[in-house]
Enzyme design. Structure first.
Site, short mmCIF file in Angstrom:
data_model
loop_
_atom_site.label_atom_id
_atom_site.label_comp_id
_atom_site.label_asym_id
_atom_site.label_seq_id
_atom_site.Cartn_x
_atom_site.Cartn_y
_atom_site.Cartn_z
N HIS A 1 -7.57 6.32 10.08
CA HIS A 1 -6.45 5.61 9.43
C HIS A 1 -6.96 4.84 8.21
CE1 HIS A 1 -2.50 3.19 10.21
NE2 HIS A 1 -2.65 3.54 8.94
N GLN B 1 -5.50 3.64 18.45
CA GLN B 1 -6.49 3.47 17.40
C GLN B 1 -7.44 2.34 17.76
OE1 GLN B 1 -4.03 5.19 13.56
NE2 GLN B 1 -4.63 3.09 13.53
N ARG C 1 3.23 7.33 11.53
CA ARG C 1 2.69 6.92 12.82
C ARG C 1 2.56 8.14 13.71
NH1 ARG C 1 1.12 3.28 10.42
NH2 ARG C 1 1.57 1.06 10.69
N ASN D 1 0.82 -1.22 0.00
CA ASN D 1 0.00 0.00 0.00
C ASN D 1 0.85 1.27 0.00
OD1 ASN D 1 0.89 0.06 2.63
ND2 ASN D 1 -1.08 -0.46 3.55
P1 NAD Z 1 10.37 1.57 4.16
O1 NAD Z 1 10.93 0.50 4.99
O2 NAD Z 1 10.38 1.43 2.67
O3 NAD Z 1 11.07 2.96 4.49
C1 NAD Z 1 11.33 3.39 5.78
C2 NAD Z 1 12.55 4.29 5.73
O4 NAD Z 1 12.66 4.92 6.99
C3 NAD Z 1 13.85 3.53 5.49
O5 NAD Z 1 14.42 4.00 4.30
C4 NAD Z 1 14.72 3.88 6.72
O6 NAD Z 1 16.04 4.15 6.37
C5 NAD Z 1 14.04 5.15 7.20
N1 NAD Z 1 14.26 5.40 8.63
C6 NAD Z 1 14.15 4.52 9.65
N2 NAD Z 1 14.45 5.11 10.81
C7 NAD Z 1 14.74 6.41 10.53
C8 NAD Z 1 15.12 7.52 11.32
N3 NAD Z 1 15.29 7.41 12.64
N4 NAD Z 1 15.32 8.69 10.70
C9 NAD Z 1 15.19 8.80 9.37
N5 NAD Z 1 14.83 7.77 8.55
C10 NAD Z 1 14.60 6.59 9.14
O7 NAD Z 1 8.88 1.79 4.69
P2 NAD Z 1 7.63 2.42 3.92
O8 NAD Z 1 6.93 1.35 3.17
O9 NAD Z 1 8.06 3.64 3.20
O10 NAD Z 1 6.70 2.77 5.18
C11 NAD Z 1 7.13 3.70 6.15
C12 NAD Z 1 6.16 3.72 7.30
O11 NAD Z 1 4.91 4.27 6.86
C13 NAD Z 1 5.78 2.35 7.86
O12 NAD Z 1 6.72 1.87 8.76
C14 NAD Z 1 4.45 2.63 8.50
O13 NAD Z 1 4.64 3.06 9.83
C15 NAD Z 1 3.88 3.79 7.69
N6 NAD Z 1 2.74 3.33 6.84
C16 NAD Z 1 1.53 3.92 7.03
C17 NAD Z 1 0.45 3.48 6.28
C18 NAD Z 1 -0.91 4.12 6.43
O14 NAD Z 1 -1.90 3.50 6.06
N7 NAD Z 1 -1.00 5.32 6.93
C19 NAD Z 1 0.60 2.44 5.36
C20 NAD Z 1 1.87 1.91 5.16
C21 NAD Z 1 2.93 2.34 5.93
#
Ligand code: NAD
Length: 384
Positions: A333, A314, A285, A147
Site C-alpha cells: 500500500h 495490512q 480498498r 493524495n
Molecule cells: P471521494 O469521497 O472524493 O469519492 C468517493 C466517491 O465514492 C463518492 O463520489 C461517492 O459518491 C462514491 N461512492 C460511495 N459509495 C458508493 C457506492 N456504493 N457505489 C458507487 N459509488 C460510491 O473519495 P476519494 O478521495 O476519491 O477516495 C476514494 C477512496 O480511495 C477512499 O475512500 C479510500 O478508500 C481510497 N484511497 C486509497 C488510497 C491509497 O493509498 N491506495 C489513498 C486515498 C484514498
C-alpha cells in the site's frame, strides 16, 4: 494537555534516508476541484523528506511538545500486547494511516475512554469502526484531497502496466532474457478499450481525466451522477448499476470507499458477468473484491490481470494469495504515500491538530464523523 498517539509505518529496512533522489517536490497549492492544499500555521519538516515512517513522525514532535502535549509514535499496532493497545486507554487523539492502519475496532474504541479525535493521515477511514466512533462521540477526520492525484497516477500506471504486460517483460530483460514473443503474447494497446470506474469522486474522476488522452471510451458508476458538463467534457457514460457497467468494460478501476454498500462488490457473480479477459485495478480498498474470487478469476482466464496496492489485513501476511496469483501487478500500500503526498498529508494533519487543539472548527471537507453522525465528506462517501 493532550496525549496524541500516532501509528506510522516502520522506517526503511536499510535505515532512515540521509539523502534523497531529488532535492525537492513541486509545491501544489490547489487541487483539481478548487480545494486549497493544507495550510497550517507552520511546518517543521522539509517537503520531499520521509515523514510518513516512525522516525519522520509527520514532522509533529516539536509543534506538539513545545505546547506541552505528549506525543507517542509507534509502528507496533497489532495485538493486545502492542504498544498501540497499551497506550490507547488514556489517549485523547489517535493518528493513523491507511497504509499501516491501527485498526480502531469497536472493542478498542470501548477501551479508549478519553479518545475524542481519530485522525487519518491520508484518505479512507474504514480502519475505524465508524458506527462505534459515533456511539462513543469520537470525531473522525481525514486529510481529504491530499493524495488523490498520487493514487490516480498509480492507478493509471497499473492499468498501462497490466494491459501492455510491462512487469513480466521487465523481469525478462532483467534476468538476461530476450524472448519477444513471450513478452508480447499478453501485450495489448489501451487505445480503443472501454474503461470504467466504480466511483467518480476525487480519485475516480482524476483517473478518468488522465486516461482521456489515451483515446479510450470512459464509463462510470457511482451514487451521485456528475454534472452534465463533466460527462460531456470527458465523454463519460453513466451507469445506474455496476452490473451494467462491468459488462461493457475491458478495464475496471475501483475508487470507492469501503463501507457496507461496497464490501465484496466484486464477488464470484459480478466477476463472472465481466468480459472475458478484463482487467481490474483496485487502489481503493481490498475488501471491495472477494479475495479468493479474484484468484479463481485470474486462474481460469475470466480476468487477464489484477493490480492494486490495497490488501486485507495490512500488512498482508507472507502467504496472502494475492502475492503470487497469476498476472498480478500488486504493490504494498504505497500509492497515497509518495514523498510528494506525504508533504501534503503531514501538513494537513498539522492543520487539523492546530484547529482541534485551539478549539476551532476544522474544514468541513476533512470531517468524516462529528456530532455523533456522519458529517462533511463522510456523509457524502460513507454509509454505516
Ligand atoms: P471521494 O469521497 O472524493 O469519492 C468517493 C466517491 O465514492 C463518492 O463520489 C461517492 O459518491 C462514491 N461512492 C460511495 N459509495 C458508493 C457506492 N456504493 N457505489 C458507487 N459509488 C460510491 O473519495 P476519494 O478521495 O476519491 O477516495 C476514494 C477512496 O480511495 C477512499 O475512500 C479510500 O478508500 C481510497 N484511497 C486509497 C488510497 C491509497 O493509498 N491506495 C489513498 C486515498 C484514498
Amino acid at each position: 494537555m493532550a496525549k496524541i498517539l500516532c501509528v506510522l509505518y516502520p522506517d526503511p529496512e536499510s535505515g532512515f534516508p540521509k539523502t534523497y533522489a531529488r532535492d525537492n517536490v513541486p509545491t501544489i497549492t490547489r487541487y483539481e476541484n478548487g480545494q486549497t492544499a493544507p495550510n497550517p500555521k507552520a511546518i517543521d519538516f522539509i517537503p520531499g523528506h520521509l515523514v510518513g515512517s516512525v522516525t519522520g513522525e509527520l514532522g509533529l514532535r516539536k509543534f506538539l511538545e513545545s505546547a506541552g502535549h505528549r506525543f507517542v509514535v509507534t509502528s507496533d499496532k497489532d495485538g493486545e500486547e502492542s504498544v498501540f493497545d497499551r497506550e490507547l486507554p488514556d489517549a485523547d487523539v489517535v493518528i493513523s494511516q491507511p497504509f499501516w492502519p491501527a485498526y480502531l475496532t469497536a472493542a478498542r474504541l470501548a477501551k479508549a475512554k478519553k479518545l475524542r479525535l481519530a485522525l487519518t493521515a491520508g484518505i479512507g477511514s474504514d480502519h475505524i469502526d465508524l458506527e462505534a466512533a459515533i456511539k462513543h462521540g469520537v470525531t473522525v477526520a481525514e486529510v481529504t484531497g491530499s493524495n488523490s492525484i498520487s493514487v490516480a497516477e498509480h492507478a493509471v500506471m497499473m492499468i498501462l502496466s497490466l494491459v501492455r504486460n510491462y512487469l513480466p517483460s521487465h523481469e525478462r530483460a532483467k534476468s538476461g532474457g530476450w524472448n519477444i514473443a513471450d513478452c508480447v503474447s499478453r501485450s495489448y494497446d489501451l487505445e480503443g478499450m472501454h474503461v470504467g470506474t466504480v466511483a467518480a469522486g476525487r480519485i475516480g474522476l482524476a483517473v478518468m481525466r488522465r486516461l482521456k488522452p489515451f483515446d479510450v471510451r470512459l464509463h462510470y458508476f457511482q451514487r451521485h451522477r456528475l454534472p452534465k458538463a463533466v460527462e460531456d467534457e470527458l465523454g463519460l457514460s453513466f451507469h445506474y448499476e455496476v452490473e451494467h457497467m462491468v459488462k461493457v468494460c475491458d478495464i475496471v478501476t475501483i475508487n470507492a470507499p469501503l463501507h457496507p454498500g461496497t464490501i465484496n462488490m466484486f464477488d464470484e457473480k459480478l466477476l463472472s458477468s465481466m468480459k472475458r479477459g478484463s482487467y481490474i485495478v483496485d487502489t481503493a480498498r481490498a475488501q471491495i473484491c472477494g479475495r479468493d474470487a479474484i484468484v479463481r478469476a485470474l486462474e481460469d482466464g475470466r480476468l487477464a490481470g489484477y493490480a492494486g496496492d490495497v490488501w486485507y489485513p495490512q500488512p498482508a501476511p507472507k502467504d496472502h494469495p494475492w502475492r503470487k496469483m497469476p498476472y498480478n501487478g500488486m504493490t504494498p500500500h504505497m500509492s497515497g504515500t509518495s514523498l510528494s503526498a506525504q508533504a501534503r498529508y503531514a501538513a494537513g494533519t498539522r492543520e487539523i491538530l492546530e484547529c482541534w487543539l485551539e478549539g476551532r472548527p476544522m474544514r468541513e471537507e476533512y470531517v468524516i464523523v462529528d456530532g455523533s453522525k456522519l458529517a462533511g465528506t463522510g456523509a457524502m462517501a460513507y454509509t454505516i
